[in-house]
Design an enzyme around this catalytic site. Sequence first.
Site, PDB file in Angstrom:
ATOM      1  N   ASN A   7       0.874  -1.169   0.000  1.00  0.00           N
ATOM      2  CA  ASN A   7       0.000   0.000   0.000  1.00  0.00           C
ATOM      3  C   ASN A   7       0.915   1.223   0.000  1.00  0.00           C
ATOM      4  O   ASN A   7       1.483   1.597   1.024  1.00  0.00           O
ATOM      5  CB  ASN A   7      -0.875  -0.027   1.255  1.00  0.00           C
ATOM      6  CG  ASN A   7      -1.839   1.137   1.309  1.00  0.00           C
ATOM      7  OD1 ASN A   7      -1.778   2.041   0.466  1.00  0.00           O
ATOM      8  ND2 ASN A   7      -2.714   1.141   2.295  1.00  0.00           N
ATOM      9  N   ARG A  91      -2.481  -2.066  -3.574  1.00  0.00           N
ATOM     10  CA  ARG A  91      -3.686  -1.264  -3.369  1.00  0.00           C
ATOM     11  C   ARG A  91      -3.601  -0.051  -4.301  1.00  0.00           C
ATOM     12  O   ARG A  91      -2.600   0.674  -4.284  1.00  0.00           O
ATOM     13  CB  ARG A  91      -3.767  -0.799  -1.926  1.00  0.00           C
ATOM     14  CG  ARG A  91      -4.943   0.099  -1.719  1.00  0.00           C
ATOM     15  CD  ARG A  91      -4.911   0.759  -0.380  1.00  0.00           C
ATOM     16  NE  ARG A  91      -6.050   1.650  -0.268  1.00  0.00           N
ATOM     17  CZ  ARG A  91      -6.043   2.771   0.419  1.00  0.00           C
ATOM     18  NH1 ARG A  91      -4.969   3.139   1.066  1.00  0.00           N
ATOM     19  NH2 ARG A  91      -7.108   3.526   0.480  1.00  0.00           N
ATOM     20  N   HIS A 180     -12.673   3.107  -0.147  1.00  0.00           N
ATOM     21  CA  HIS A 180     -12.682   2.060   0.896  1.00  0.00           C
ATOM     22  C   HIS A 180     -13.390   0.800   0.400  1.00  0.00           C
ATOM     23  O   HIS A 180     -13.917   0.012   1.191  1.00  0.00           O
ATOM     24  CB  HIS A 180     -13.430   2.509   2.172  1.00  0.00           C
ATOM     25  CG  HIS A 180     -12.819   3.655   2.903  1.00  0.00           C
ATOM     26  ND1 HIS A 180     -13.581   4.661   3.446  1.00  0.00           N
ATOM     27  CD2 HIS A 180     -11.540   3.941   3.214  1.00  0.00           C
ATOM     28  CE1 HIS A 180     -12.786   5.536   4.059  1.00  0.00           C
ATOM     29  NE2 HIS A 180     -11.536   5.114   3.927  1.00  0.00           N
ATOM     30  N   ARG A 241     -11.509  15.793   7.318  1.00  0.00           N
ATOM     31  CA  ARG A 241     -12.281  16.187   6.129  1.00  0.00           C
ATOM     32  C   ARG A 241     -13.710  16.527   6.516  1.00  0.00           C
ATOM     33  O   ARG A 241     -14.308  15.880   7.365  1.00  0.00           O
ATOM     34  CB  ARG A 241     -12.316  15.044   5.103  1.00  0.00           C
ATOM     35  CG  ARG A 241     -10.985  14.743   4.489  1.00  0.00           C
ATOM     36  CD  ARG A 241     -11.117  13.663   3.416  1.00  0.00           C
ATOM     37  NE  ARG A 241      -9.909  12.869   3.387  1.00  0.00           N
ATOM     38  CZ  ARG A 241      -9.889  11.539   3.343  1.00  0.00           C
ATOM     39  NH1 ARG A 241     -11.010  10.850   3.304  1.00  0.00           N
ATOM     40  NH2 ARG A 241      -8.744  10.907   3.316  1.00  0.00           N
ATOM     41  N   GLU A 385      -8.119  -5.047   5.215  1.00  0.00           N
ATOM     42  CA  GLU A 385      -7.952  -4.741   3.798  1.00  0.00           C
ATOM     43  C   GLU A 385      -6.796  -5.523   3.183  1.00  0.00           C
ATOM     44  O   GLU A 385      -6.866  -5.942   2.039  1.00  0.00           O
ATOM     45  CB  GLU A 385      -7.751  -3.230   3.612  1.00  0.00           C
ATOM     46  CG  GLU A 385      -9.057  -2.475   3.820  1.00  0.00           C
ATOM     47  CD  GLU A 385      -8.890  -0.979   3.957  1.00  0.00           C
ATOM     48  OE1 GLU A 385      -8.504  -0.536   5.061  1.00  0.00           O
ATOM     49  OE2 GLU A 385      -9.140  -0.261   2.982  1.00  0.00           O
TER      50      GLU A 385
END
Length: 402
Positions: A7, A91, A180, A241, A385
């Site tokens: 990743n 990823r 996601h 965010r 993940e």
Amino acid sequence: MNILVINCGSSSLKFQLIDAQTEQMIAKGLCERIGIEGSQLVYQPAGGAKEETVTPMPDHTKAIELVLGALTNEKTGVVKSLQEIGAVGHRIVHGGEKFAASTIITDEVIEAIKACNDLAPLHNPANLIGIDACRKLMPNTPMVGVFDTAFHQTMPKEAYLYGLPYEYYEKYQVRRYGFHGTSHSYVSRRAAELLGKNYEDMKIIVCHLGNGASISAVENGKCVDTSMGLTPLEGLIMGTRSGDIDPAIVEYIAHKEDKSIDEVMTVLNKKSGVLGLSDGLSSDFRDLEKSYVAGEDRGLRTIRTFAYRVAKYIGAYTAVMNGVDAICFTAGVGENSPLVRNLACERLGYLGIALDQEKNDKRGEELEVSTPDSRVKVLVVPTNEELAIARETFALVVEENK
Ligand code: AMP
């Protein structure tokens, strides 16, 4: 077969080596501050001690070289040679409309990922650098790209279109994509498994509440809506965010604070969310919960507003699917915050949802937290993940070699 999961960010790289058959993690770690002074490699074999080595990493190729060196190290390594790494799963943040599934990486695939760079200018180029570095160092090892956006490609048009001139979609692919996806897919499948139900017959809402946060509606095994949009800025309130806002706020704040659009966007991405709402207290829910428990307004308003938005989306997605069988909480906050789960679920009594307070008080465990007679099941499902990427990679490589 051992799968190396990578990743890659612009200055960091996380990795895990996973045995695809046993699904056990063999080793994991990360490289930090790549291309910056003070770069370091953190490496930890399963069940072994964590090693931290400060060493220069001028670029990602050097970082991956160090990772491969650590994995094959005579003393602390976990494999004898690189031959024991059967495939690499990468990823990739944005696959645009091109990638509705994971794919074996070829030169054409790399070109297609590059074509999505405009949609994720911070992430995709870094992902591509990681692929390039791995291909240089392991030229004969198959590589697979697993996209954050792919799972959401099943959304119907009415869910992914914005109320904007249609030509922006046609010319610039301005639409909702969602992110996601690997987590939403893993958690929703796992929920069906835990409940002993057929995934293809269920209506599931997944609340991925981490530093980045998104919700998805998964009907009959397919994503039908998700809260993030063209970028990961839309939807829930996140660590830093803003999530959904009136778009006119951008211009309003730009005028009031004499800021450029770029500067306002930085505020929306980096200084908003629970960090902004708590007036700079923290983006970390552990700090915010302390403030909440102490009865301070900063903690109270922030966590209440965050949970309110989660409940609002759960209501919306229940309407979208005309019902819901299970609601899953995952990621840092979803897995570890009984408070947030409680505040979100207490607004959902009309759905026949009741939490078992004793079970809900647990943190980070995979379990059903609703009462036996709760009409809708509520579950905590820790996301994984890396394992999901390893599974996808393994399946594609096995398929390719058939
Ligand atoms: P993630 O992005 O999934 O790694 O989630 C990271 C966030 O999870 C952190 O910033 C915290 O806000 C939250 N978190 C982690 N551990 C806990 C905990 N024990 N209690 C509450 N929140 C937590």
